[in-house]
Every structure is written in C-alpha cells, then in structure tokens.
Design a protein around this motif. Structure first.
Motif, PDB file in Angstrom:
ATOM      1  N   ILE A 255       0.856  -1.187   0.000  1.00  0.00           N
ATOM      2  CA  ILE A 255       0.000   0.000   0.000  1.00  0.00           C
ATOM      3  C   ILE A 255       0.888   1.232   0.000  1.00  0.00           C
ATOM      4  N   VAL A 256       0.668   2.118  -0.953  1.00  0.00           N
ATOM      5  CA  VAL A 256       1.470   3.331  -1.084  1.00  0.00           C
ATOM      6  C   VAL A 256       0.566   4.536  -0.860  1.00  0.00           C
ATOM      7  N   ASP A 257       0.963   5.390   0.080  1.00  0.00           N
ATOM      8  CA  ASP A 257       0.214   6.616   0.360  1.00  0.00           C
ATOM      9  C   ASP A 257       1.013   7.793  -0.185  1.00  0.00           C
ATOM     10  N   THR A 258       0.431   8.510  -1.137  1.00  0.00           N
ATOM     11  CA  THR A 258       1.138   9.622  -1.774  1.00  0.00           C
ATOM     12  C   THR A 258       0.770  10.941  -1.093  1.00  0.00           C
ATOM     13  N   PRO A 259       1.617  11.962  -1.229  1.00  0.00           N
ATOM     14  CA  PRO A 259       1.284  13.270  -0.645  1.00  0.00           C
ATOM     15  C   PRO A 259       0.153  13.942  -1.406  1.00  0.00           C
ATOM     16  N   GLY A 260      -0.510  14.898  -0.758  1.00  0.00           N
ATOM     17  CA  GLY A 260      -1.625  15.602  -1.381  1.00  0.00           C
ATOM     18  C   GLY A 260      -1.154  16.722  -2.281  1.00  0.00           C
ATOM     19  N   ARG A 261      -0.377  16.369  -3.288  1.00  0.00           N
ATOM     20  CA  ARG A 261       0.119  17.343  -4.261  1.00  0.00           C
ATOM     21  C   ARG A 261       0.572  16.574  -5.499  1.00  0.00           C
ATOM     22  N   ASP A 262       0.779  17.309  -6.561  1.00  0.00           N
ATOM     23  CA  ASP A 262       1.292  16.712  -7.784  1.00  0.00           C
ATOM     24  C   ASP A 262       2.807  16.841  -7.791  1.00  0.00           C
ATOM     25  N   ASP A 263       3.513  15.716  -7.854  1.00  0.00           N
ATOM     26  CA  ASP A 263       4.962  15.747  -7.995  1.00  0.00           C
ATOM     27  C   ASP A 263       5.404  14.482  -8.728  1.00  0.00           C
ATOM     28  N   PRO A 264       6.656  14.413  -9.156  1.00  0.00           N
ATOM     29  CA  PRO A 264       7.109  13.255  -9.928  1.00  0.00           C
ATOM     30  C   PRO A 264       6.943  11.928  -9.204  1.00  0.00           C
ATOM     31  N   LEU A 265       7.103  11.931  -7.874  1.00  0.00           N
ATOM     32  CA  LEU A 265       6.971  10.678  -7.124  1.00  0.00           C
ATOM     33  C   LEU A 265       5.524  10.187  -7.130  1.00  0.00           C
ATOM     34  N   ALA A 266       4.584  11.113  -6.943  1.00  0.00           N
ATOM     35  CA  ALA A 266       3.172  10.716  -6.966  1.00  0.00           C
ATOM     36  C   ALA A 266       2.808  10.151  -8.333  1.00  0.00           C
ATOM     37  N   ARG A 267       3.313  10.754  -9.380  1.00  0.00           N
ATOM     38  CA  ARG A 267       3.025  10.257 -10.729  1.00  0.00           C
ATOM     39  C   ARG A 267       3.647   8.879 -10.944  1.00  0.00           C
ATOM     40  N   ALA A 268       4.870   8.710 -10.472  1.00  0.00           N
ATOM     41  CA  ALA A 268       5.527   7.411 -10.614  1.00  0.00           C
ATOM     42  C   ALA A 268       4.773   6.331  -9.844  1.00  0.00           C
ATOM     43  N   ALA A 269       4.253   6.685  -8.669  1.00  0.00           N
ATOM     44  CA  ALA A 269       3.498   5.712  -7.878  1.00  0.00           C
ATOM     45  C   ALA A 269       2.213   5.303  -8.583  1.00  0.00           C
ATOM     46  N   ILE A 270       1.527   6.267  -9.174  1.00  0.00           N
ATOM     47  CA  ILE A 270       0.290   5.969  -9.894  1.00  0.00           C
ATOM     48  C   ILE A 270       0.564   5.001 -11.032  1.00  0.00           C
ATOM     49  N   ALA A 271       1.676   5.209 -11.722  1.00  0.00           N
ATOM     50  CA  ALA A 271       2.016   4.332 -12.843  1.00  0.00           C
ATOM     51  C   ALA A 271       2.365   2.922 -12.384  1.00  0.00           C
ATOM     52  N   LEU A 272       2.693   2.739 -11.094  1.00  0.00           N
ATOM     53  CA  LEU A 272       3.002   1.416 -10.555  1.00  0.00           C
ATOM     54  C   LEU A 272       1.766   0.672 -10.061  1.00  0.00           C
ATOM     55  N   ALA A 273       0.652   1.370  -9.932  1.00  0.00           N
ATOM     56  CA  ALA A 273      -0.517   0.820  -9.245  1.00  0.00           C
ATOM     57  C   ALA A 273      -1.174  -0.316 -10.020  1.00  0.00           C
ATOM     58  N   ASP A 274      -1.643  -1.302  -9.266  1.00  0.00           N
ATOM     59  CA  ASP A 274      -2.609  -2.271  -9.787  1.00  0.00           C
ATOM     60  C   ASP A 274      -4.015  -1.768  -9.482  1.00  0.00           C
ATOM     61  N   THR A 275      -4.187  -1.264  -8.264  1.00  0.00           N
ATOM     62  CA  THR A 275      -5.424  -0.602  -7.859  1.00  0.00           C
ATOM     63  C   THR A 275      -5.084   0.815  -7.430  1.00  0.00           C
TER      64      THR A 275
END
Length: 264
Positions: A99-119
């Motif tokens: 389970i990955v919890d991203t910060p409440g903002r748009d940044d490269p890490l949040a985008r990279a995490a989204i691209a890794l998601a199954d759900t």
C-alpha cells in the motif's frame, strides 16, 4: 494469496483533507487481519501521516501487550522514481499487498506511484469542490462539461503502465465523508461522478463517513477493526464498521473480499 508479486494499491489525490491516509491504514489493517502479508510505504516525507499512524499502532501494541495486526511500513528516503521502484520491490518481497500513500500534491513521485498501481484509489470528499479535480461541471445544469486535469493525468499514466509491462490500473474513486444533511447536493455529485466514470474509466464506491471516531483513534493507532481495544463502543462505531466493510468489498482486491467481510 498466490501471485508472482505483491498487488500494489496506491492512494492518490492532489487535494489534501480527503481522508486518504486514514483510509489507507484501515485497508492495510483489514488485509493484515485476515492473514495477508501487507507492506505500506509513505511518500509524504513531511507529514508522514500513514507512517505515524502505524507507528502509534505499534507503540499501543507494546504498551498494552496487544497483538494488533499491522503492516510492515516505512517512509521513502530516496526521493526519486528509481528510489520508489527499489523500495516498493524491497517492501513487497514476500508480501501479498503493498500500500502506497502519496502526498496531497502533484509531484514526480506521486506520478511514478500511480504508474506502478494495480489498484489506484482516489478518495474525495463528497462535494463539487473535490469533484472539480476530475471533472468540470456546468454551473446551471450540474452536467459534466469535460474531464479535468487530474483525470487526464491518470489517463496518460495508465497508458505509461500499459506500455511498460502490459498491466492495467483499476481506478477507484472513493466517496469519503458522505453527508446526509444535504441529500440533494449529494445526488448531484453522485450523478456527475457516474457520468464521468463512463467517460474516463473509473469505478465509484462509498468510502468512510465524517465521524469523530477516526480522529480519536489516530493517537493510539487503532482502527475500527480493534473493537476489543476501544474503550467506548456505541452505535456510531457499529455504523462506521459497516461503512468499512462495504468499502473494502467495493475495492474488489484479489483473494480477500470474503475473508475481510467475515473479519470486520
């Protein structure tokens, strides 16, 4: 759970205050409670809400000699997409879910995490303010005019994922903090979300209500699953547990739904 790697659940929303970390912790504990091996990674290196919640949980378990199901968790230290890949692989080794919890903002890490998601889970408060993140609504008719920038971002990142490994991202929009006082507005938001879901490609499920109990549980790291450890159990808690049951079932995660429904 039989899988070649852990199923990755990413909680992401550029807006803060949507109950994202609280929801992430409850999903992690619900999965751990039925015997799944769960890892959790916090990308918000400033607030660390999910990590602090799970730290509080571990401290309460030690202090009160309680065996509280939990997740092996950490905070990302190498703040690059490559560092994210490495940490997800490390934490996910031998795990059923990450389970990955991203910060409440748009940044490269949040985008990279989204691209890794199954759900991918996007919690939102049940209001047109939060809805504006994923779709623009006509001021007079409340009909959807077009998807917003965040929906377009998710669309692009899903294409990145498909190109990288052929995987798909199941995008779930979670209606947190549903209010019952303004039912007319709630129906309008629901109708707009349903229209958007067909155009953009996400599922809509009910989330967690606006309840004081969630704020009260944080210092001890307890969740609605820890009913034997909670001092005062009233009707509000019973209703909240039903919300949690429906939310977890709605996520439709692999190989767990029936078990979790029985455990809650």
């Amino acid at each position: 759970m039989n899988s070649t790697r852990a199923h990755r659940i990413v909680f992401a929303n550029e807006k803060g205050g949507t109950g994202k970390s609280t929801t992430a912790v409850h999903v992690a504990v619900a999965l751990a409670a039925v015997g799944h091996r769960v890892a959790a990674l916090d990308l918000d290196t400033r607030q660390k809400t999910m990590a602090r919640y799970l730290d509080n949980r571990a401290a309460t378990g030690r202090r009160r000699s309680l065996d509280l199901p939990t997740a092996n968790h950490g905070v990302l230290s190498l703040l690059t997409p490559a560092g994210l890949d490495q940490e997800v692989a490390r934490l996910g080794h031998g795990a059923d879910f990450v389970i990955v919890d991203t910060p409440g903002r748009d940044d490269p890490l949040a985008r990279a995490a989204i691209a890794l998601a199954d759900t991918l889970v996007t919690p939102m408060n049940d209001s047109f303010v939060d809805l504006d993140l994923i779709g623009q609504v006509d001021a007079e008719t409340f009909k959807v005019k077009k998807p917003s920038f965040y929906a377009e971002l998710i669309w692009d990142l899903r294409k990145v994922r498909a190109k990288a490994d052929g995987g798909t991202v199941d995008w779930v929009v979670l209606r947190n903090r549903l209010q019952h006082l303004d039912a007319h507005n709630m129906r309008r938001v629901g109708a707009a979300l349903n229209e958007l879901s067909k155009r953009v490609g996400f599922r809509v499920i009910p989330g967690l209500g606006e309840r004081v109990i969630y704020r009260e549980l944080f210092p001890q790291g307890l969740t609605l699953l820890d009913i034997d450890a909670i001092d005062r159990v009233g009707l509000s808690l019973i209703a909240a547990r039903q919300e949690l049951r429906e939310m977890v079932a709605g996520l439709a995660l692999p190989d767990h739904s029936a078990q979790v429904r029985m455990a809650i």
